[in-house]
Structure formats: C-alpha cells, structure tokens
Design a protein around this motif. Structure first.
Motif, PDB file in Angstrom:
ATOM      1  N   GLY A 118       0.815  -1.212   0.000  1.00 44.68           N
ATOM      2  CA  GLY A 118       0.000   0.000   0.000  1.00 44.68           C
ATOM      3  C   GLY A 118       0.848   1.262   0.000  1.00 44.68           C
ATOM      4  N   ASP A 119       2.130   1.152   0.390  1.00 45.97           N
ATOM      5  CA  ASP A 119       3.015   2.340   0.376  1.00 45.97           C
ATOM      6  C   ASP A 119       3.061   2.960  -1.017  1.00 45.97           C
ATOM      7  OD1 ASP A 119       3.492   1.662   2.933  1.00 45.97           O
ATOM      8  OD2 ASP A 119       5.562   0.981   2.637  1.00 45.97           O
ATOM      9  N   GLN A 120       2.938   2.103  -2.040  1.00 45.37           N
ATOM     10  CA  GLN A 120       3.007   2.617  -3.416  1.00 45.37           C
ATOM     11  C   GLN A 120       1.783   3.472  -3.756  1.00 45.37           C
ATOM     12  OE1 GLN A 120       4.051  -1.615  -4.428  1.00 45.37           O
ATOM     13  NE2 GLN A 120       4.696  -0.692  -6.343  1.00 45.37           N
ATOM     14  N   LEU A 121       0.727   3.376  -2.931  1.00 45.76           N
ATOM     15  CA  LEU A 121      -0.526   4.075  -3.230  1.00 45.76           C
ATOM     16  C   LEU A 121      -0.728   5.298  -2.330  1.00 45.76           C
ATOM     17  CD1 LEU A 121      -2.804   0.874  -3.267  1.00 45.76           C
ATOM     18  CD2 LEU A 121      -1.579   1.859  -5.207  1.00 45.76           C
ATOM     19  N   GLU A 122       0.095   5.403  -1.300  1.00 44.33           N
ATOM     20  CA  GLU A 122      -0.095   6.413  -0.246  1.00 44.33           C
ATOM     21  C   GLU A 122      -0.292   7.822  -0.809  1.00 44.33           C
ATOM     22  OE1 GLU A 122       0.020   5.392   3.164  1.00 44.33           O
ATOM     23  OE2 GLU A 122      -0.857   7.396   3.406  1.00 44.33           O
ATOM     24  N   ILE A 179      -6.073  -4.518  -4.822  1.00 41.36           N
ATOM     25  CA  ILE A 179      -5.328  -3.253  -4.878  1.00 41.36           C
ATOM     26  C   ILE A 179      -6.285  -2.066  -4.675  1.00 41.36           C
ATOM     27  CG2 ILE A 179      -3.862  -1.784  -6.338  1.00 41.36           C
ATOM     28  CD1 ILE A 179      -2.821  -4.474  -7.617  1.00 41.36           C
ATOM     29  N   ALA A 180      -7.485  -2.167  -5.260  1.00 39.33           N
ATOM     30  CA  ALA A 180      -8.463  -1.080  -5.076  1.00 39.33           C
ATOM     31  C   ALA A 180      -8.846  -0.960  -3.592  1.00 39.33           C
ATOM     32  CB  ALA A 180      -9.694  -1.336  -5.938  1.00 39.33           C
ATOM     33  N   VAL A 181      -9.053  -2.113  -2.935  1.00 39.40           N
ATOM     34  CA  VAL A 181      -9.427  -2.093  -1.512  1.00 39.40           C
ATOM     35  C   VAL A 181      -8.290  -1.471  -0.696  1.00 39.40           C
ATOM     36  CG1 VAL A 181      -9.825  -3.567   0.504  1.00 39.40           C
ATOM     37  CG2 VAL A 181     -11.075  -3.995  -1.625  1.00 39.40           C
ATOM     38  N   GLU A 182      -7.072  -1.892  -0.968  1.00 31.98           N
ATOM     39  CA  GLU A 182      -5.948  -1.363  -0.207  1.00 31.98           C
ATOM     40  C   GLU A 182      -5.798   0.142  -0.459  1.00 31.98           C
ATOM     41  OE1 GLU A 182      -3.184  -4.319   0.095  1.00 31.98           O
ATOM     42  OE2 GLU A 182      -1.574  -3.067   0.876  1.00 31.98           O
ATOM     43  N   GLY A 183      -5.981   0.531  -1.716  1.00 33.06           N
ATOM     44  CA  GLY A 183      -5.899   1.957  -2.064  1.00 33.06           C
ATOM     45  C   GLY A 183      -6.976   2.759  -1.350  1.00 33.06           C
ATOM     46  N   SER A 184      -8.123   2.135  -1.077  1.00 29.99           N
ATOM     47  CA  SER A 184      -9.223   2.872  -0.446  1.00 29.99           C
ATOM     48  C   SER A 184      -8.840   3.332   0.966  1.00 29.99           C
ATOM     49  CB  SER A 184     -10.483   2.001  -0.407  1.00 29.99           C
ATOM     50  OG  SER A 184     -10.362   1.007   0.595  1.00 29.99           O
ATOM     51  N   PHE A 185      -7.830   2.680   1.565  1.00 32.46           N
ATOM     52  CA  PHE A 185      -7.366   3.102   2.889  1.00 32.46           C
ATOM     53  C   PHE A 185      -6.152   4.031   2.808  1.00 32.46           C
ATOM     54  CE2 PHE A 185      -9.459  -1.003   3.717  1.00 32.46           C
ATOM     55  CZ  PHE A 185     -10.331  -0.623   4.728  1.00 32.46           C
ATOM     56  N   ARG A 186      -5.420   3.936   1.702  1.00 31.94           N
ATOM     57  CA  ARG A 186      -4.133   4.643   1.654  1.00 31.94           C
ATOM     58  C   ARG A 186      -4.094   5.799   0.659  1.00 31.94           C
ATOM     59  NH1 ARG A 186      -0.009   1.097   3.625  1.00 31.94           N
ATOM     60  NH2 ARG A 186       1.327   2.928   3.489  1.00 31.94           N
ATOM     61  N   ASP A 214      -2.494  10.150 -10.826  1.00 30.77           N
ATOM     62  CA  ASP A 214      -1.039  10.213 -10.987  1.00 30.77           C
ATOM     63  C   ASP A 214      -0.424   8.809 -10.939  1.00 30.77           C
ATOM     64  OD1 ASP A 214      -1.090   9.626  -8.308  1.00 30.77           O
ATOM     65  OD2 ASP A 214      -0.410  11.598  -7.644  1.00 30.77           O
ATOM     66  N   LEU A 215      -1.284   7.798 -10.742  1.00 33.94           N
ATOM     67  CA  LEU A 215      -0.790   6.411 -10.804  1.00 33.94           C
ATOM     68  C   LEU A 215      -1.847   5.523 -11.451  1.00 33.94           C
ATOM     69  CD1 LEU A 215       1.306   4.217  -9.997  1.00 33.94           C
ATOM     70  CD2 LEU A 215       0.021   3.937  -7.873  1.00 33.94           C
TER      71      LEU A 215
END
Ligand SMILES: Cc1cc2nc3c(=O)[nH]c(=O)nc-3n(C[C@H](O)[C@H](O)[C@H](O)COP(=O)(O)OP(=O)(O)OC[C@H]3O[C@@H](n4cnc5c(N)ncnc54)[C@H](O)[C@@H]3O)c2cc1C
Length: 471
Positions: A193-197, A213-220, A329-330
C-alpha cells in the motif's frame, strides 16, 4: 456437500526414494514453484531419475514475496483466494492451525515443509536457469542451463515445463489514445500500500488483484477509481459460514449443475448494481471466479468509485467510456499475464493469445516427451491440478500407464475443448480454464483406463505399501 479429498487421491506412506533405475527415462523439470515441486515429488516417489532446475535461490515461485528470481507477483497483503484445504496437495494437508485463507508467508512455509517432508530438496539445482530446450536429432530433448558453475547441456527423455504463467505482465494492446503523464505500473510490480499512499490512483481490471489493490488503495490513496471493461461476478470468500470453495459437487456432474455453488455464492454475496459494479452478461461459473469480501464495503464507503473502460488519456486525467473523468497520478494495470516459454523456440511451442492446446492441459500432442505442469487456470486451486498431472506423467514415464491411440487423444482434446467452450465465455482469460472438480475426476478416470491398457492394477494410485509406484 463438503469437498472431500477422495481416498484414491491420497498417496501412500512416504518411504523415501527407490534407487534411481537407469533403465527408466530421465527427466528435467523447469522451475521449483508449487507446480515444479509437485512434479519433483511425483518423479522422486516413482524413482524416475530427474533434475529440477530453479532459476532463483528458493522454492515456492509466486508465493515468495520479493523472490530473488524477480518473477513473483506476490504483494505484502496477498492471501490465497482458494481456501487452504482446496489448495493443499492431497497427501499433505496444510497445518490445522492455518486460517481458511492463509497469507503468502504461511503458504510459502507450507511449500517448504512439503519439500522437506518428502525429502527431495537435493534434487533441485538452484540459481540455474534453463536457457534453451530443443529436440535432440538423436532423440530426446537437449536442455541447456546456465548457473553459478557456467553453462551445461544434457539430453533428457522428458521435459516437464513448470515455469509458471503469472510472471510476464500483459499490457493493453494497442495502447489507449492520448498521453498519460503520471506513473504506470502493472499489478505484477505492486508490492504494498506504500506505493498508493496519498496518490490519485486508477486501477484497471476486474480480477482478484484489481479488487485487492483497489481495496488497499481505499485506505491509503487520496482517491481510487476502479475501471472495469467487462463485469465479473464478485463473490465473498465464505458461503453458509464456511470457505465457499469447500462446498462442491462431484466432478462427474455436468458443469451447469456443479456451477450451482457459484450461482448461490453470487446471490448471497450482495447485488452488484447496488454497489455500482457492472452486472456481467455471463452467468456465475462461466468465468474465472473473482473473490473479495471488502470491495462492496469500500465502494459503499465512497472510497472506491467504479468506472467503465478507458476511452483516452489527457495528461493527468483519465477519460472513461461514459465521458466521466478521474484525476490520476498512478495507473495500475491489473490486466493479466502472457503465457510464454523463453527457452522454447516459438516455431516449436508458442501460446498465441495464451492458447496452447494440450491433452488434459499436460501433454503436447505433437512433441513426445514434452509435458506442462500447472499450466491451467482452475476454478479452484492450481496445486492439486499440478499434483495430479505430475502423478500421471510419472506413471507414463514408469510405464504403468499406456495412452490411447493418437486419434483417441485428439477426440478427447476436442471433447474437452467443446466442454470448456460451453462453460466459459470466449476470452484469452479462459484459454487455460479448467473446472477443478471435473478436471480431477476426469484425469483420474483417464489414468485408470491407461493403467488397464498397460495391463497393471486399475486402482487409482498403484503404489506398494512403502509408497513406491509399482512398475
Ligand atoms: C496475485 C496472485 C494470486 C494468486 N492466488 C492464487 C490462489 O489463491 N490459488 C491458486 O491456486 N493460485 C493462485 N495464483 C496462481 C499462481 O500462478 C499459482 O498459485 C502458483 O504460483 C503456480 O505455481 P507455478 O509453480 O506453476 O508457477 P510459479 O509460482 O510462477 O513458479 C515458477 C517457478 O519456475 C521458475 N522458473 C521460471 N523459468 C525458469 C527457467 N527458465 N529456468 C529455471 N527456473 C525457471 C521460477 O523461478 C519459479 O520459481 C495466484 C497468482 C497471482 C499472480
């Protein structure tokens, strides 16, 4: 009905290898991921002399985070989407204290234990890449390797290809119009998730990695848009309080009956449209299963916005087919993998559009001695499929199984192809799809028939009490 490991799938007790019999054919195995180790174990137990080459320094392939082989798609939070009992090899259950859907470290530790339990680690040559496999004009297969002690070449009667099919990222082709000014990665390069922060992220795809990845991104992330071109049934991992894939019907039943589990799973998982997810045009069970317990909640929380396919890029904006836009941006392309064999001449073997017709997804019909292990996308786990394929190949090499005549093989291939065409919708995603329970049942039946043709016992696994295959 609960999924039960059939007694005839259970291998007998482990008693170590029988001495290598030089009269038996000699085999090379390419790769020591979960498929390669299943192959190595089967040949080891059958006393077939073999070398297993692994380009990395460890076993476990995809299930080792940051595998030194540089090929693993594993990310920090990866958990299996097929339950432990479904994924385990038939004669080596996962530890009883494992959760139903263990994380990658536990899965990798399980593979380590498997290798040590059966005791064939010494047969694996690590840090050694198979560079080339070609037909030896004198017969057999010439295998060229490179490793710490230089280059070597040796001839083998058989080659078992187990190089994996989730390492060569597939990017969209042709590329979408316009220019995107942000960063782009493939899901294969996603680690944490660091890559999405704090970023504005667009995840493209509708498979398991896209959901994770979408779920993890939803937190980060600052924002997450999930771009889905074709809808998929997104199922929860549990059904009636248990891992949903442990509720299965016998493999001899037609697919439209066995698919009832997925249909019930789709109904009980919650409506898609209500959560903004596109409703698929196919039925549950007609595509590779997608599972996520969290995606609906994260959409409902307003942390993931679902969009259709991409129309074009405009600098830092993504324009979607419905005319909506998302700042980005990603971009994370969770768009699948290409099936490739860098060590085989494409004029001999290539999988255009990920399609490589094989007999029971294992035997190359035109190239005797060339086998593929784990080159399947099961509605279920890869490991028991690779295990059954490996046991079958071991029987062929040991001479305890005799194949049907060539036209019988072609007929079987056609029949299997027609069945798959009816069950799964046409897509490069499904060229290697197999219906897990049906596949294992069907292969077991073919193995029994082959033993009968070879004039040996028709018991499913013809082993002596000490675990050795009876030749
Ligand atoms: C994110 C993700 C999640 C997944 N989740 C599941 C799941 O829950 N359940 C499931 O069943 N499957 C899952 N899969 C599918 C996955 O492919 C299998 O679980 C499994 O890794 C297949 O094992 P394998 O041995 O065939 O391939 P790999 O694990 O890729 O191993 C291949 C091995 O071959 C070696 N190799 C490759 N080329 C060479 C060469 N030329 N010379 C020597 N060695 C070579 C590699 O170094 C590697 O160790 C998932 C895949 C991904 C990407």
């Amino acid at each position: 009905m609960p999924y039960l490991v059939k007694p005839e799938h259970l291998a007998a007790a482990v008693a170590g290898p029988i001495p290598a019999n030089r009269e038996l054919p000699r085999a090379a195995i390419i790769g020591a991921g979960s498929s390669g180790i299943a192959a190595a174990k089967a040949l080891y137990m059958a006393g077939i002399p073999f070398d297993c080459f692994e380009k990395g320094s460890a076993i476990g392939g995809n299930w080792l985070l940051d595998n030194p082989n540089g090929q693993s798609a594993c990310y920090e939070t990866l958990e299996i989407n097929t339950s432990g009992p479904r994924m385990a090899y038939s004669d080596f259950p996962m530890p009883a204290d494992y959760p139903p859907y263990p994380r990658h470290e536990l899965v990798h530790a399980y593979f380590e234990k498997y290798v040590d339990h059966f005791g064939f680690r010494d047969a694996i040559t690590f840090n050694t890449t198979v560079q080339d496999v070609s037909r030896n004009p004198q017969g057999g297969w010439l295998v060229r390797t490179s490793g710490p002690d230089g280059e070597h070449a040796a001839t083998y009667d058989a080659v078992l290809v187990a190089n994996g099919h989730h390492w060569d990222p597939k990017w969209p082709e042709p590329a979408y119009p316009g220019t995107f000014d942000g960063e782009q990665i493939h899901a294969h390069n996603y680690r944490s998730g660091d890559q999405l922060e704090g970023r504005e992220v667009v995840v493209v795809g509708a498979g398991n990695s896209a959901m994770d990845i979408a779920v993890e991104g939803s937190f980060r992330a600052k924002s997450v848009a999930l771009s889905i071109r074709r809808g998929q049934w997104v199922l929860r991992k549990s059904l009636l309080g248990k891992p949903s894939d442990q509720v299965a019907l016998p493999g001899w039943m037609p697919w439209w009956v066995t698919g009832v589990r997925l249909r019930i799973g789709a109904i009980t998982s919650g409506r898609l449209r209500k959560h903004g997810l596109p409703v698929p045009s196919h039925k549950p069970g007609q595509s590779h299963p997608v599972q996520s317990d969290a995606i609906r909640a994260r959409i409902a929380a307003g942390r993931v916005s679902v969009r259709p396919g991409i129309e074009r890029f405009e600098g830092r904006e993504v324009v979607f087919k419905d005319g909506t836009r998302a700042a980005a941006d990603l971009l994370v392309w969770a768009t699948g993998y290409r099936v490739t064999f860098p060590f085989l001449d494409p004029s001999l073997v290539s999988a255009a559009d990920n399609d490589l017709p094989l007999w029971k997804r294992t035997v190359h019909p035109d190239l005797p001695g060339l086998f593929f292990i784990g080159l399947a996308q099961p509605v279920g786990a890869v490991m028991p499929v690779a295990e059954a394929q490996s046991a079958w190949v071991a029987e062929m090499l040991a001479g305890t199984y005799a194949p049907p005549p060539a036209d019988g093989i072609r007929r079987q291939m056609l029949r299997d192809h027609e069945r798959n065409k009816k069950q799964f919708y046409a897509s490069p995603r499904h060229t290697m799809e197999v219906d897990f329970d049906h596949y294992l049942w069907d292969l077991d039946r073919e193995r029994r028939r082959g033993r009968q043709r070879a004039g040996v016992s028709t018991r499913a696994v013809p082993r002596a009490a000490d675990g050795r295959i009876r030749a």
